[in-house]
Design a protein around this motif. Sequence first.
Motif, PDB file in Angstrom:
ATOM      1  N   ASN A  26      32.498  24.551  55.989  1.00 31.80           N
ATOM      2  CA  ASN A  26      31.181  24.679  55.363  1.00 31.80           C
ATOM      3  C   ASN A  26      31.261  25.424  54.034  1.00 31.80           C
ATOM      4  O   ASN A  26      30.586  25.066  53.069  1.00 31.80           O
ATOM      5  CB  ASN A  26      30.198  25.380  56.300  1.00 31.80           C
ATOM      6  N   LEU A  27      32.090  26.451  53.979  1.00 36.85           N
ATOM      7  CA  LEU A  27      32.269  27.192  52.728  1.00 36.85           C
ATOM      8  C   LEU A  27      32.787  26.272  51.634  1.00 36.85           C
ATOM      9  O   LEU A  27      32.283  26.290  50.509  1.00 36.85           O
ATOM     10  CB  LEU A  27      33.236  28.364  52.928  1.00 36.85           C
ATOM     11  N   LEU A  28      33.777  25.472  51.952  1.00 32.45           N
ATOM     12  CA  LEU A  28      34.324  24.549  50.961  1.00 32.45           C
ATOM     13  C   LEU A  28      33.287  23.519  50.518  1.00 32.45           C
ATOM     14  O   LEU A  28      33.096  23.292  49.321  1.00 32.45           O
ATOM     15  CB  LEU A  28      35.565  23.852  51.512  1.00 32.45           C
ATOM     16  N   LYS A  29      32.626  22.893  51.489  1.00 33.80           N
ATOM     17  CA  LYS A  29      31.634  21.863  51.148  1.00 33.80           C
ATOM     18  C   LYS A  29      30.493  22.417  50.308  1.00 33.80           C
ATOM     19  O   LYS A  29      30.214  21.923  49.216  1.00 33.80           O
ATOM     20  CB  LYS A  29      31.042  21.242  52.430  1.00 33.80           C
ATOM     21  N   ILE A  33      27.435  23.817  45.379  1.00 29.73           N
ATOM     22  CA  ILE A  33      26.637  24.785  44.605  1.00 29.73           C
ATOM     23  C   ILE A  33      27.228  24.967  43.214  1.00 29.73           C
ATOM     24  O   ILE A  33      26.500  25.006  42.221  1.00 29.73           O
ATOM     25  CB  ILE A  33      26.540  26.131  45.363  1.00 29.73           C
ATOM     26  N   SER A  34      28.544  25.063  43.134  1.00 32.55           N
ATOM     27  CA  SER A  34      29.204  25.220  41.846  1.00 32.55           C
ATOM     28  C   SER A  34      28.925  24.036  40.930  1.00 32.55           C
ATOM     29  O   SER A  34      28.563  24.205  39.762  1.00 32.55           O
ATOM     30  CB  SER A  34      30.710  25.383  42.050  1.00 32.55           C
ATOM     31  N   LEU A  93      33.062  28.945  41.856  1.00 31.28           N
ATOM     32  CA  LEU A  93      34.278  28.171  42.108  1.00 31.28           C
ATOM     33  C   LEU A  93      35.495  29.077  42.263  1.00 31.28           C
ATOM     34  O   LEU A  93      36.364  28.829  43.096  1.00 31.28           O
ATOM     35  CB  LEU A  93      34.492  27.174  40.968  1.00 31.28           C
ATOM     36  N   ILE A  94      35.562  30.139  41.481  1.00 31.69           N
ATOM     37  CA  ILE A  94      36.662  31.100  41.587  1.00 31.69           C
ATOM     38  C   ILE A  94      36.553  31.902  42.885  1.00 31.69           C
ATOM     39  O   ILE A  94      37.567  32.254  43.499  1.00 31.69           O
ATOM     40  CB  ILE A  94      36.679  32.041  40.367  1.00 31.69           C
ATOM     41  N   ALA A  95      35.327  32.179  43.322  1.00 29.15           N
ATOM     42  CA  ALA A  95      35.121  33.000  44.525  1.00 29.15           C
ATOM     43  C   ALA A  95      35.517  32.271  45.809  1.00 29.15           C
ATOM     44  O   ALA A  95      35.863  32.927  46.801  1.00 29.15           O
ATOM     45  CB  ALA A  95      33.656  33.440  44.611  1.00 29.15           C
ATOM     46  N   ILE A  96      35.489  30.947  45.805  1.00 23.31           N
ATOM     47  CA  ILE A  96      35.768  30.198  47.036  1.00 23.31           C
ATOM     48  C   ILE A  96      37.151  30.512  47.604  1.00 23.31           C
ATOM     49  O   ILE A  96      37.264  30.854  48.792  1.00 23.31           O
ATOM     50  CB  ILE A  96      35.562  28.686  46.817  1.00 23.31           C
ATOM     51  N   PRO A  97      38.241  30.425  46.824  1.00 18.68           N
ATOM     52  CA  PRO A  97      39.539  30.761  47.428  1.00 18.68           C
ATOM     53  C   PRO A  97      39.655  32.224  47.850  1.00 18.68           C
ATOM     54  O   PRO A  97      40.329  32.531  48.844  1.00 18.68           O
ATOM     55  CB  PRO A  97      40.569  30.430  46.345  1.00 18.68           C
ATOM     56  N   VAL A  98      39.000  33.118  47.131  1.00 17.24           N
ATOM     57  CA  VAL A  98      39.041  34.535  47.506  1.00 17.24           C
ATOM     58  C   VAL A  98      38.360  34.720  48.867  1.00 17.24           C
ATOM     59  O   VAL A  98      38.879  35.423  49.746  1.00 17.24           O
ATOM     60  CB  VAL A  98      38.372  35.415  46.427  1.00 17.24           C
ATOM     61  N   ILE A  99      37.232  34.079  49.054  1.00 15.35           N
ATOM     62  CA  ILE A  99      36.525  34.165  50.336  1.00 15.35           C
ATOM     63  C   ILE A  99      37.341  33.502  51.441  1.00 15.35           C
ATOM     64  O   ILE A  99      37.410  34.007  52.567  1.00 15.35           O
ATOM     65  CB  ILE A  99      35.112  33.551  50.222  1.00 15.35           C
ATOM     66  N   MET A 100      37.986  32.368  51.109  1.00 15.82           N
ATOM     67  CA  MET A 100      38.812  31.678  52.105  1.00 15.82           C
ATOM     68  C   MET A 100      39.954  32.584  52.593  1.00 15.82           C
ATOM     69  O   MET A 100      40.204  32.676  53.797  1.00 15.82           O
ATOM     70  CB  MET A 100      39.400  30.393  51.504  1.00 15.82           C
ATOM     71  N   VAL A 101      40.635  33.236  51.666  1.00 13.32           N
ATOM     72  CA  VAL A 101      41.736  34.128  52.048  1.00 13.32           C
ATOM     73  C   VAL A 101      41.197  35.305  52.852  1.00 13.32           C
ATOM     74  O   VAL A 101      41.802  35.713  53.848  1.00 13.32           O
ATOM     75  CB  VAL A 101      42.516  34.599  50.795  1.00 13.32           C
TER      76      VAL A 101
END
Length: 145
Positions: A26-29, A34-35, A97-105
Amino acid sequence: MTLSIYQAQQENPGKIELKFINITSNLLKYGVFISIALLILGLILIFVHGGGLGIPLNKIVDPNGHVDTSAISIMSVVVGDLRLDGLSLMLTGLLVLIAIPVIMVSLNLARFAMERDVLYTVLAAITLVNLFLAIFVLPVIILHV
């Protein structure tokens, strides 16, 4: 029983893993959606208003022009978002868009810690530290050199 080396996930994932699979998908989608929405809306508003953040449209669209984003503070972007400034919305879209991988990790770090997987918890923590260094420390060092 045959072993499949191409299988990416377990056949019967645990309760914690299923929860995190749902959260991360869901975070990725929604994060990417949103980005993209912010970027498109910002682009439209840049053309409607003839520029953004006090920078005229002809300077923004000029391929030889230079818009120095290092001079734009986070607070000016937030204030610009509240005023529906196009360039601010585009910068916010990029920040999302930059925050997504940080949140994923970060989510995976929490998941590995909950599963008591020491190796992957340490690897996720190292990755998170590296991301924070690349986002916050390196730009300051590069700008002052």
